[in-house]
Write a protein that holds these residues in place. Structure first.
Motif, PDB file in Angstrom:
ATOM      1  N   ILE A  26     -37.324 -46.813  21.205  1.00  0.00           N
ATOM      2  CA  ILE A  26     -38.633 -47.106  21.235  1.00  0.00           C
ATOM      3  C   ILE A  26     -38.872 -48.474  21.803  1.00  0.00           C
ATOM      4  O   ILE A  26     -40.104 -48.856  22.707  1.00  0.00           O
ATOM      5  N   GLU A  27     -38.002 -49.099  21.938  1.00  0.00           N
ATOM      6  CA  GLU A  27     -38.034 -50.484  22.988  1.00  0.00           C
ATOM      7  C   GLU A  27     -38.132 -50.117  24.332  1.00  0.00           C
ATOM      8  O   GLU A  27     -39.111 -50.950  25.071  1.00  0.00           O
ATOM      9  N   ALA A  28     -37.457 -49.178  24.710  1.00  0.00           N
ATOM     10  CA  ALA A  28     -37.554 -48.737  26.121  1.00  0.00           C
ATOM     11  C   ALA A  28     -38.774 -48.350  26.618  1.00  0.00           C
ATOM     12  O   ALA A  28     -39.488 -48.440  27.819  1.00  0.00           O
ATOM     13  N   PHE A  29     -39.345 -47.527  25.899  1.00  0.00           N
ATOM     14  CA  PHE A  29     -40.713 -46.868  26.085  1.00  0.00           C
ATOM     15  C   PHE A  29     -41.800 -47.960  26.373  1.00  0.00           C
ATOM     16  O   PHE A  29     -42.621 -48.004  27.178  1.00  0.00           O
ATOM     17  N   ILE A  30     -41.697 -48.997  25.582  1.00  0.00           N
ATOM     18  CA  ILE A  30     -42.629 -50.112  25.441  1.00  0.00           C
ATOM     19  C   ILE A  30     -42.411 -50.991  26.917  1.00  0.00           C
ATOM     20  O   ILE A  30     -43.527 -51.156  27.536  1.00  0.00           O
ATOM     21  N   PHE A  31     -41.276 -50.951  27.491  1.00  0.00           N
ATOM     22  CA  PHE A  31     -40.906 -51.759  28.943  1.00  0.00           C
ATOM     23  C   PHE A  31     -41.305 -51.008  29.891  1.00  0.00           C
ATOM     24  O   PHE A  31     -41.769 -51.627  30.835  1.00  0.00           O
ATOM     25  N   ILE A  32     -40.646 -50.063  29.919  1.00  0.00           N
ATOM     26  CA  ILE A  32     -40.831 -49.002  31.009  1.00  0.00           C
ATOM     27  C   ILE A  32     -42.376 -48.776  31.244  1.00  0.00           C
ATOM     28  O   ILE A  32     -42.674 -48.495  32.411  1.00  0.00           O
ATOM     29  N   SER A  33     -43.354 -48.682  30.237  1.00  0.00           N
ATOM     30  CA  SER A  33     -44.572 -48.041  30.242  1.00  0.00           C
ATOM     31  C   SER A  33     -45.456 -49.180  30.973  1.00  0.00           C
ATOM     32  O   SER A  33     -46.365 -48.825  31.627  1.00  0.00           O
ATOM     33  N   VAL A  34     -44.941 -50.413  30.882  1.00  0.00           N
ATOM     34  CA  VAL A  34     -45.961 -51.640  31.405  1.00  0.00           C
ATOM     35  C   VAL A  34     -45.354 -52.228  32.671  1.00  0.00           C
ATOM     36  O   VAL A  34     -46.079 -53.033  33.124  1.00  0.00           O
ATOM     37  N   VAL A  35     -44.232 -51.870  33.090  1.00  0.00           N
ATOM     38  CA  VAL A  35     -43.618 -52.549  34.443  1.00  0.00           C
ATOM     39  C   VAL A  35     -43.440 -51.465  35.442  1.00  0.00           C
ATOM     40  O   VAL A  35     -42.625 -50.447  35.045  1.00  0.00           O
ATOM     41  N   THR A  36     -43.589 -51.569  36.636  1.00  0.00           N
ATOM     42  CA  THR A  36     -43.419 -50.746  37.622  1.00  0.00           C
ATOM     43  C   THR A  36     -42.088 -51.129  38.280  1.00  0.00           C
ATOM     44  O   THR A  36     -41.761 -52.191  38.797  1.00  0.00           O
ATOM     45  N   VAL A  37     -41.191 -49.999  38.627  1.00  0.00           N
ATOM     46  CA  VAL A  37     -39.896 -50.487  39.253  1.00  0.00           C
ATOM     47  C   VAL A  37     -39.718 -49.181  40.423  1.00  0.00           C
ATOM     48  O   VAL A  37     -40.111 -48.180  40.107  1.00  0.00           O
ATOM     49  N   ALA A  38     -38.965 -49.666  41.566  1.00  0.00           N
ATOM     50  CA  ALA A  38     -38.902 -48.644  42.792  1.00  0.00           C
ATOM     51  C   ALA A  38     -38.044 -47.616  41.996  1.00  0.00           C
ATOM     52  O   ALA A  38     -36.801 -47.799  41.407  1.00  0.00           O
ATOM     53  N   PRO A  39     -38.556 -46.100  42.346  1.00  0.00           N
ATOM     54  CA  PRO A  39     -38.149 -44.991  41.582  1.00  0.00           C
ATOM     55  C   PRO A  39     -36.424 -45.032  42.105  1.00  0.00           C
ATOM     56  O   PRO A  39     -35.598 -44.756  41.125  1.00  0.00           O
ATOM     57  N   LEU A  40     -35.993 -45.183  43.417  1.00  0.00           N
ATOM     58  CA  LEU A  40     -34.487 -45.036  43.624  1.00  0.00           C
ATOM     59  C   LEU A  40     -33.704 -46.076  42.811  1.00  0.00           C
ATOM     60  O   LEU A  40     -32.852 -45.830  42.424  1.00  0.00           O
ATOM     61  N   THR A  41     -34.350 -47.424  42.687  1.00  0.00           N
ATOM     62  CA  THR A  41     -33.549 -48.462  42.215  1.00  0.00           C
ATOM     63  C   THR A  41     -33.288 -47.966  40.497  1.00  0.00           C
ATOM     64  O   THR A  41     -32.119 -48.200  39.882  1.00  0.00           O
ATOM     65  N   ILE A  42     -34.276 -47.769  39.801  1.00  0.00           N
ATOM     66  CA  ILE A  42     -34.075 -47.433  38.222  1.00  0.00           C
ATOM     67  C   ILE A  42     -33.493 -46.321  38.078  1.00  0.00           C
ATOM     68  O   ILE A  42     -32.600 -46.215  37.065  1.00  0.00           O
TER      69      ILE A  42
END
Length: 301
Positions: A93-109
């Motif tokens: 639940i926590e992960a969905f909140i943060f990943i949904s609002v922040v953009t990270v380079a695909p290869l890195t994450i």
């Protein structure tokens, strides 16, 4: 990219939930509410409190360990598995909140999350073979290490590392360091060392912007925990009654903390929990290094 990442994490969580349900149904005779009323109540309460603490940034594993000891609901040999299974869904639940609002380079994450998953798979398969005394000693060291990391974060040292960082991705040698580091942190997660603080320190040292740290940390935990949990379930290395009730309580704890704990003095609460963690770590090291029986060791708590 976010849709693919969230879909992958959701698939892993679904895999864990299905496996957990199958295991609970298979061992349903062990889940009698009448026979385990006390364990169910404490499991839900502890799960709710510690998942709430995790949501506001304090962490869940260390306080969960302490509360299980205080309430005498702990099985030390199965403790690592119990902690991971108990918090797997609430972390999603926590992960969905943060990943949904922040953009990270695909290869890195993607690369950092995958490396943490591999680390957790190896770590969970290894810890399941350890004796109770070895698990106690490892948990004690893990708790003391956690307290040190929490103190560093509380004093602002980790934030200083990230000051001025603007990079949104890792490349070359820095990416390799990040992959190796997250592999190690994923393995340590299965023995009770939270991934958040060490992962944050590593990312800051590599020059990544602080805002990018959270989706990487949350995504790593949400991805690695289902894999580790399935291994713990396969090895019968978790407390079914406590984990099931802690999962239900944890979902409530996350929702309550996210909505109603905005005015809480988190700093003071964190210092109290740090002292509790240090105390609990010392107790576990004592239990893991002395030849007294488990019950005699528990009397020191």
């Amino acid at each position: 990219m976010k849709a693919i990442l969230l879909g992958g994490i959701a698939a892993l969580q679904t895999y864990f939930i299905v496996y957990l349900i199958i295991d609970l149904v298979k061992h349903r005779e062990q889940l009698s509410i009448t026979a385990h009323k006390r364990e169910y109540v404490w499991g839900a309460v502890i799960g709710g409190i510690t998942s709430g603490l995790d949501t506001i940034g304090i962490g869940s594993f260390a306080p969960h360990t302490f509360l299980m000891n205080v309430t005498r609901t702990n099985d030390d040999k199965k403790l690592p598995g119990t902690l991971n299974v108990s918090h797997c869904i609430s972390v999603l639940i926590e992960a969905f909140i943060f990943i949904s609002v922040v953009t990270v380079a695909p290869l890195t994450i993607f690369s950092l999350i995958i490396s943490s998953i591999v680390g957790s798979w190896i770590g969970s398969r290894t810890i399941s073979t350890f004796s109770e005394r070895k698990v106690q000693l490892i948990m004690g060291i893990a708790l003391l290490l956690t307290s040190v990391l929490m103190i560093l974060r509380q004093q602002g040292f980790l934030d200083i590392l990230g000051k001025g960082n603007e990079a949104m991705s890792l490349t070359g040698g820095k990416l390799i360091i990040g992959i190796v580091g997250n592999f190690v942190f994923g393995a340590l997660m299965t023995v009770g060392v939270g991934l958040f603080a060490p992962c944050m320190a590593m990312i800051y040292l590599l020059g990544i912007s602080p805002i990018v740290a959270y989706p990487i940390m949350m995504g790593s935990c949400a991805g690695l925990m289902p894999v580790a949990c399935v291994e713990f379930i396969k090895a019968d290395h978790y407390d079914r009654v406590h984990s099931f009730s802690a999962i239900l309580g944890g979902i409530v704890g996350v929702l309550v903390a996210a909505r109603f704990v905005t005015g809480l003095d988190v700093s003071s609460l964190t210092w109290i929990i740090i002292l509790i963690i240090i105390y609990t770590g010392i107790v576990y090291i004592y239990k893991g290094t002395h030849r007294s029986s488990p019950r005699e060791a528990e009397s020191h708590i």
